[in-house]
Design a protein around this motif. Structure first.
Motif, PDB file in Angstrom:
ATOM      1  N   ARG A 159      -2.994  12.272  -4.634  1.00  0.00           N
ATOM      2  CA  ARG A 159      -1.890  12.927  -3.926  1.00  0.00           C
ATOM      3  C   ARG A 159      -1.718  12.329  -2.531  1.00  0.00           C
ATOM      4  O   ARG A 159      -0.594  12.059  -2.090  1.00  0.00           O
ATOM      5  CB  ARG A 159      -2.134  14.433  -3.820  1.00  0.00           C
ATOM      6  N   SER A 160      -2.811  12.065  -1.842  1.00  0.00           N
ATOM      7  CA  SER A 160      -2.739  11.467  -0.503  1.00  0.00           C
ATOM      8  C   SER A 160      -2.137  10.076  -0.541  1.00  0.00           C
ATOM      9  O   SER A 160      -1.315   9.723   0.314  1.00  0.00           O
ATOM     10  CB  SER A 160      -4.138  11.407   0.123  1.00  0.00           C
ATOM     11  N   VAL A 161      -2.533   9.278  -1.518  1.00  0.00           N
ATOM     12  CA  VAL A 161      -2.000   7.920  -1.648  1.00  0.00           C
ATOM     13  C   VAL A 161      -0.503   7.969  -1.944  1.00  0.00           C
ATOM     14  O   VAL A 161       0.288   7.235  -1.333  1.00  0.00           O
ATOM     15  CB  VAL A 161      -2.764   7.135  -2.738  1.00  0.00           C
ATOM     16  N   LEU A 162      -0.104   8.825  -2.872  1.00  0.00           N
ATOM     17  CA  LEU A 162       1.317   8.938  -3.202  1.00  0.00           C
ATOM     18  C   LEU A 162       2.129   9.455  -2.020  1.00  0.00           C
ATOM     19  O   LEU A 162       3.235   8.979  -1.766  1.00  0.00           O
ATOM     20  CB  LEU A 162       1.510   9.841  -4.415  1.00  0.00           C
ATOM     21  N   ALA A 163       1.598  10.419  -1.308  1.00  0.00           N
ATOM     22  CA  ALA A 163       2.315  10.966  -0.156  1.00  0.00           C
ATOM     23  C   ALA A 163       2.535   9.894   0.910  1.00  0.00           C
ATOM     24  O   ALA A 163       3.590   9.847   1.549  1.00  0.00           O
ATOM     25  CB  ALA A 163       1.545  12.143   0.431  1.00  0.00           C
ATOM     26  N   ARG A 164       1.575   9.025   1.074  1.00  0.00           N
ATOM     27  CA  ARG A 164       1.719   7.947   2.054  1.00  0.00           C
ATOM     28  C   ARG A 164       2.666   6.861   1.538  1.00  0.00           C
ATOM     29  O   ARG A 164       3.528   6.383   2.263  1.00  0.00           O
ATOM     30  CB  ARG A 164       0.361   7.349   2.356  1.00  0.00           C
ATOM     31  N   ALA A 165       2.505   6.480   0.280  1.00  0.00           N
ATOM     32  CA  ALA A 165       3.324   5.411  -0.301  1.00  0.00           C
ATOM     33  C   ALA A 165       4.783   5.838  -0.427  1.00  0.00           C
ATOM     34  O   ALA A 165       5.687   5.018  -0.282  1.00  0.00           O
ATOM     35  CB  ALA A 165       2.776   5.005  -1.655  1.00  0.00           C
ATOM     36  N   TRP A 166       5.007   7.113  -0.700  1.00  0.00           N
ATOM     37  CA  TRP A 166       6.362   7.607  -0.918  1.00  0.00           C
ATOM     38  C   TRP A 166       6.794   8.571   0.190  1.00  0.00           C
ATOM     39  O   TRP A 166       7.527   9.535  -0.055  1.00  0.00           O
ATOM     40  CB  TRP A 166       6.453   8.295  -2.277  1.00  0.00           C
ATOM     41  N   ALA A 167       6.368   8.301   1.400  1.00  0.00           N
ATOM     42  CA  ALA A 167       6.651   9.209   2.516  1.00  0.00           C
ATOM     43  C   ALA A 167       8.145   9.415   2.742  1.00  0.00           C
ATOM     44  O   ALA A 167       8.576  10.498   3.130  1.00  0.00           O
ATOM     45  CB  ALA A 167       5.999   8.684   3.791  1.00  0.00           C
ATOM     46  N   GLU A 168       8.937   8.393   2.472  1.00  0.00           N
ATOM     47  CA  GLU A 168      10.380   8.482   2.689  1.00  0.00           C
ATOM     48  C   GLU A 168      11.127   9.092   1.502  1.00  0.00           C
ATOM     49  O   GLU A 168      12.298   9.414   1.613  1.00  0.00           O
ATOM     50  CB  GLU A 168      10.951   7.084   2.972  1.00  0.00           C
ATOM     51  N   ARG A 169      10.454   9.235   0.379  1.00  0.00           N
ATOM     52  CA  ARG A 169      11.118   9.752  -0.827  1.00  0.00           C
ATOM     53  C   ARG A 169      10.960  11.266  -0.914  1.00  0.00           C
ATOM     54  O   ARG A 169       9.949  11.818  -0.508  1.00  0.00           O
ATOM     55  CB  ARG A 169      10.507   9.104  -2.072  1.00  0.00           C
ATOM     56  N   MET A 170      11.946  11.892  -1.514  1.00  0.00           N
ATOM     57  CA  MET A 170      11.904  13.340  -1.704  1.00  0.00           C
ATOM     58  C   MET A 170      12.096  13.698  -3.181  1.00  0.00           C
ATOM     59  O   MET A 170      12.376  14.845  -3.502  1.00  0.00           O
ATOM     60  CB  MET A 170      12.998  14.010  -0.868  1.00  0.00           C
ATOM     61  N   ASP A 171      11.929  12.713  -4.078  1.00  0.00           N
ATOM     62  CA  ASP A 171      12.207  12.952  -5.496  1.00  0.00           C
ATOM     63  C   ASP A 171      10.947  12.883  -6.356  1.00  0.00           C
ATOM     64  O   ASP A 171      10.990  12.461  -7.486  1.00  0.00           O
ATOM     65  CB  ASP A 171      13.247  11.948  -6.000  1.00  0.00           C
ATOM     66  N   TRP A 172       9.821  13.317  -5.817  1.00  0.00           N
ATOM     67  CA  TRP A 172       8.595  13.333  -6.613  1.00  0.00           C
ATOM     68  C   TRP A 172       7.849  14.642  -6.391  1.00  0.00           C
ATOM     69  O   TRP A 172       8.036  15.314  -5.402  1.00  0.00           O
ATOM     70  CB  TRP A 172       7.715  12.118  -6.327  1.00  0.00           C
ATOM     71  N   PHE A 173       7.034  14.973  -7.366  1.00  0.00           N
ATOM     72  CA  PHE A 173       6.258  16.208  -7.342  1.00  0.00           C
ATOM     73  C   PHE A 173       4.876  15.909  -7.881  1.00  0.00           C
ATOM     74  O   PHE A 173       4.727  15.174  -8.858  1.00  0.00           O
ATOM     75  CB  PHE A 173       6.937  17.281  -8.210  1.00  0.00           C
ATOM     76  N   PHE A 174       3.854  16.464  -7.271  1.00  0.00           N
ATOM     77  CA  PHE A 174       2.484  16.308  -7.745  1.00  0.00           C
ATOM     78  C   PHE A 174       1.914  17.691  -7.997  1.00  0.00           C
ATOM     79  O   PHE A 174       1.864  18.524  -7.112  1.00  0.00           O
ATOM     80  CB  PHE A 174       1.634  15.574  -6.698  1.00  0.00           C
ATOM     81  N   GLY A 175       1.514  17.953  -9.225  1.00  0.00           N
ATOM     82  CA  GLY A 175       0.925  19.233  -9.569  1.00  0.00           C
ATOM     83  C   GLY A 175      -0.440  19.028 -10.197  1.00  0.00           C
ATOM     84  O   GLY A 175      -0.699  18.030 -10.820  1.00  0.00           O
ATOM     85  N   LYS A 176      -1.324  19.960  -9.978  1.00  0.00           N
ATOM     86  CA  LYS A 176      -2.646  19.867 -10.604  1.00  0.00           C
ATOM     87  C   LYS A 176      -3.111  21.205 -11.077  1.00  0.00           C
ATOM     88  O   LYS A 176      -2.599  22.216 -10.798  1.00  0.00           O
ATOM     89  CB  LYS A 176      -3.681  19.240  -9.686  1.00  0.00           C
TER      90      LYS A 176
END
Length: 54
Positions: free
Chosen positions: A37-54
């Motif tokens: 989640r941390s890696v994705l949040a950093r890589a996609w910081a400018e995007r608002m079209d993703w969701f991470f659920g666990k």
């Protein structure tokens, strides 16, 4: 150099001993999704079209 032995392998989950067929909770079960989640949040910081659920 490492010698590769194709006959050597790790045991499967069916070959490992257990006492009650219950999955073992460990720290990695929490750490790996948090790291992803941390890696994705950093890589996609400018995007608002993703969701991470666990």
């Amino acid at each position: 150099m490492v010698n590769y032995d194709p006959s050597a392998r790790l045991p499967s989950s069916k070959e490992l001993p257990d006492s009650d067929d219950t999955l073992v909770d460990n720290q990695l079960q929490k750490s790996i999704p948090d790291l992803l989640r941390s890696v994705l949040a950093r890589a996609w910081a400018e995007r608002m079209d993703w969701f991470f659920g666990k």
